[in-house]
Design a protein around this motif. Structure first.
Motif: not given
Length: 548
Positions: A341-370
Motif C-alpha cells: 500500500g501507500k500513504g498513511a496506512r502504509a506508513a503506520v505498518l512500516a512504523g510497526q515493522v520497525r518497532q517490532s524489529l527493535r523489540a525482537l533485537l532484545l532477544l535475537e540478533s541473527r537476520p534469518v531468525r529475525l
C-alpha cells in the motif's frame, strides 16, 4: 406610389435634435457622446443622474474614463462603463450596479476574510478588523484561557493601522462585564449589551476616551467556545441599533466558526507532526569502520511518509541474548523495506515493522531468525494485507578495513554491490514475502566489502519508475546498475544523492512511487570528491538456503 414613398423618407430624414434628445432620454442607460479631447457633446438624462458633473461643453470626469470597459466607483455609486468609438467621437455607456444591502455586504466581506486562513491568530485579527470597520470603534477578541490561567487578546481600533495583541492574567481579563459568561458560551445581559461604564482600562487603547456602548458575545465553537468578542462605541456615537446588533451577532457566529476550524486544524497538524516524526527515517549514525548514506522519497500522493522505510539498529553496551543460543554479540543492523500500500496506512505498518524489529533485537540478533519471527508477528496481525518485503543486513568489521555484510532478503529486490574496479554485482540473496506464508524460505548471503566498496539496498520504487522519453518506460535494474557504476569513488552520501537525482530525472515530474536507498561503504574514511577507489578484490559471496 413612388411620390408617396419619397415623401415619407424625406420626413424621416428631417428628425430634429429634440427628437434625438427625447429618444436618448428614454433610455435607462446613461449615454455620453464626447469628442476626441474628452469634451462632452451630448449627455442623456440617465447619464446626468448618475454623474451630475457631466454637462455639454465640459470635460468627462476622469474617473469615468477607464481604459476600455470597467466597473468604477463614482459619487458613492458603482457604475459599469462601456466605451465605444463612434466615427471620430467616443461614446460612453453608463449603467449603475445596484448596491447590496449593508448587512449583506458585511456578511460577504466577513466570509471572505474570516475563512481566508486556518491560523487562529489571523482569524482573530480578521474578526476585530471587521468589527472596527463596520460596527464599532474598538473590537477585541479574547481567546480561551490557557492552562497557566492566562488569556491572549487581539484588538483593533478604527483609524489605527494594525491590530494589537497581548497576554493577560485571566482574572484581569474577567474585569470586562459579561466576559466570564461569554468565555463559557453564554450571552449575558440584554442581547449582549453590558455596562459601558465598567469597561476596564486594558480593553481600550490609550487616548480612546470614555466608552458609550459595550457588547460582549461568545464565539461559538464545535463543543466548547472559541473565545469571546467585545465591541465598544465611543460616548459621542449613537448606541448600537437593531441592525448593528444583528450584524454583531452574525460576526460573532462566523468568527467562532472560523476560529474553531483554525484551532481544530492546528491541533490536528500538531498531532500529525508528532506521528510523522515517529515514522520518518532516522538520522544515520556514525558506525566505526564504515559509512552509511540514505535517501527516502515518498510518493506525491502520500505526502511526507509512505510505505518505504529504512532504519539502523546499533548494539547496546554489552551483549544481547539469543532465544536459542544464549548470549550473543549483536552487530549493527540495517534494514530497508516496503510494505503493501501507500500513504498513511502504509506508513503506520512500516512504523510497526520497525518497532517490532527493535523489540525482537532484545532477544535475537541473527537476520534469518529475525525475519522468521517478524513473519509470525505479521501473520498474527489483525490488520488486512500486512505484507512486507524486507532486507536485513548485519554489519561486521573484518581485518584490513573490510566489512562483512550478512544479508537476508525477504521478497525484496536483491542488493547491488559496487566493486573497486567499477563493476556492479547483484547479490544472489533471495527469500519469500513476509506476512503471506506460514513458512519463510530464505537464502542468506554474506558479502565481503573491501575498503571503498559499496553495498546498495533499494526499493522497487527506483527500478519500477515509469518515465524516460516516452513517459511509459520502466527504469529497470540495468539502468540502476549502470548508474551505480558511475558512482565509483564517490562519498556514500553523494552516491545515494546522485542515484536519487537520476531516478527523479527519469520520472520528469510524472507520478512516482515511494523510493528508498540505503548504502554501506567499507572504510572509515570517505574519499575526496573526484577520486577513485583501488583495484578490485577477490571478495566472495556465500549463501545457504534456510526454511523456517
Amino acid at each position: 406610389m413612388r411620390g408617396a414613398t419619397g415623401s415619407a423618407n424625406a420626413g424621416a430624414a428631417r428628425a430634429t435634435p429634440g427628437d434625438v434628445a427625447a429618444l436618448l432620454d428614454g433610455s435607462d442607460e446613461g449615454i455620453v457622446l464626447c469628442d476626441a479631447g474628452g469634451v462632452v457633446l451630448l449627455a442623456n438624462a440617465a447619464a446626468v443622474r448618475m454623474a451630475p458633473e457631466i454637462v455639454p461643453g465640459g470635460p468627462v470626469p476622469s474617473e469615468l474614463c477607464p481604459a476600455g470597459s470597467d466597473t468604477v466607483t463614482y459619487g458613492g455609486r458603482v457604475i459599469r462603463v462601456r466605451t465605444e468609438a463612434v466615427g471620430d467621437h467616443r461614446a460612453l455607456y453608463l449603467s449603475e450596479v445596484p448596491s447590496l444591502p449593508r448587512r449583506t455586504e458585511f456578511l460577504l466581506e466577513a466570509a471572505r476574510r474570516l475563512f481566508a486562513s486556518l491560523h487562529p491568530r489571523r482569524c482573530a485579527r480578521a474578526a476585530v478588523d471587521l468589527g472596527a470597520e463596520f460596527l464599532c470603534d474598538v473590537a477585541v477578541v479574547v481567546l480561551p484561557p490557557a492552562t497557566n490561567r492566562r488569556v491572549e487578546w487581539v484588538r483593533a481600533a478604527a483609524g489605527r493601522p494594525a491590530p494589537e495583541e497581548g497576554v493577560l492574567p485571566l482574572a484581569t481579563a474577567l474585569q470586562v462585564p459579561g466576559l466570564n459568561d461569554a468565555l463559557a458560551g453564554l450571552t449575558h445581559g440584554s442581547g449582549g449589551r453590558q455596562d459601558a461604564g465598567a469597561v476596564p482600562d486594558w480593553l481600550l487603547p490609550d487616548g480612546f476616551g470614555p466608552a458609550g456602548d459595550l457588547l460582549v458575545f461568545p464565539l461559538p465553537g464545535n463543543s466548547v467556545p472559541a473565545g469571546a468578542m467585545a465591541l465598544v462605541r465611543r460616548a459621542d456615537r449613537p448606541p448600537f441599533d437593531e441592525e448593528a446588533l444583528a450584524m454583531a451577532r452574525d460576526l460573532a457566529s462566523r468568527a467562532g466558526a472560523a476560529l474553531s476550524a483554525a484551532m481544530l486544524f492546528r491541533e490536528q497538524s500538531a498531532i500529525n507532526t508528532i506521528l510523522i516524526d515517529g515514522l520518518l527515517p532516522p538520522d544515520l549514525p556514525e558506525v566505526e569502520g564504515m559509512r552509511l548514506g540514505g535517501r527516502l522519497r515518498s510518493s506525491q500522493q502520500a505526502g511526507a511518509v509512505g510505505g518505504d522505510f529504512y532504519d539502523v539498529y546499533l548494539p547496546e553496551t554489552g551483549a544481547g541474548h539469543g532465544i536459542e543460543s544464549g548470549i550473543v554479540e549483536r552487530p549493527p543492523l540495517i534494514i530497508l523495506g516496503d510494505v503493501c500500500g501507500k500513504g498513511a496506512r502504509a506508513a503506520v505498518l512500516a512504523g510497526q515493522v520497525r518497532q517490532s524489529l527493535r523489540a525482537l533485537l532484545l532477544l535475537e540478533s541473527r537476520p534469518v531468525r529475525l525475519l522468521q519471527l517478524l513473519n509470525r508477528s505479521l501473520l498474527a496481525s489483525p490488520a488486512p494485507n500486512s505484507y512486507v518485503t524486507l532486507i536485513l543486513a548485519a554489519l561486521r568489521e573484518a581485518p584490513g578495513e573490510h566489512v562483512l555484510v550478512d544479508l537476508a532478503v525477504a521478497g525484496h529486490p536483491a542488493p547491488l554491490v559496487l566493486r573497486g574496479d567499477g563493476t556492479v554485482e547483484e547479490v544472489p540473496a533471495r527469500g519469500s514475502l513476509l506476512g503471506a506464508l506460514k513458512k519463510t524460505v530464505l537464502r542468506p548471503v554474506t558479502v565481503d566489502l573491501a575498503p571503498g566498496e559499496v553495498c546498495l539496498l533499494y526499493s522497487d520504487g527506483i527500478t519500477e519508475a515509469f518515465g524516460g522519453p516516452t513517459g511509459r518506460e520502466m527504469f529497470g535494474e540495468e539502468r540502476l546498475k549502470d548508474a551505480l557504476a558511475t558512482c565509483r569513488g564517490m562519498p556514500v552520501d553523494a552516491l545515494v544523492e546522485r542515484l536519487e537525482q537520476i531516478s527523479s530525472e527519469w520520472l520528469a515530474g510524472g507520478q512516482q512511487d515511494d523510493r528508498a536507498l540505503l548504502a554501506v561503504r567499507a572504510g572509515g574514511q570517505e574519499p575526496a570528491t573526484g577520486t577513485t577507489t583501488g583495484a578490485t578484490t577477490g571478495a566472495t559471496m556465500v549463501w545457504a538456503e534456510t526454511t523456517g
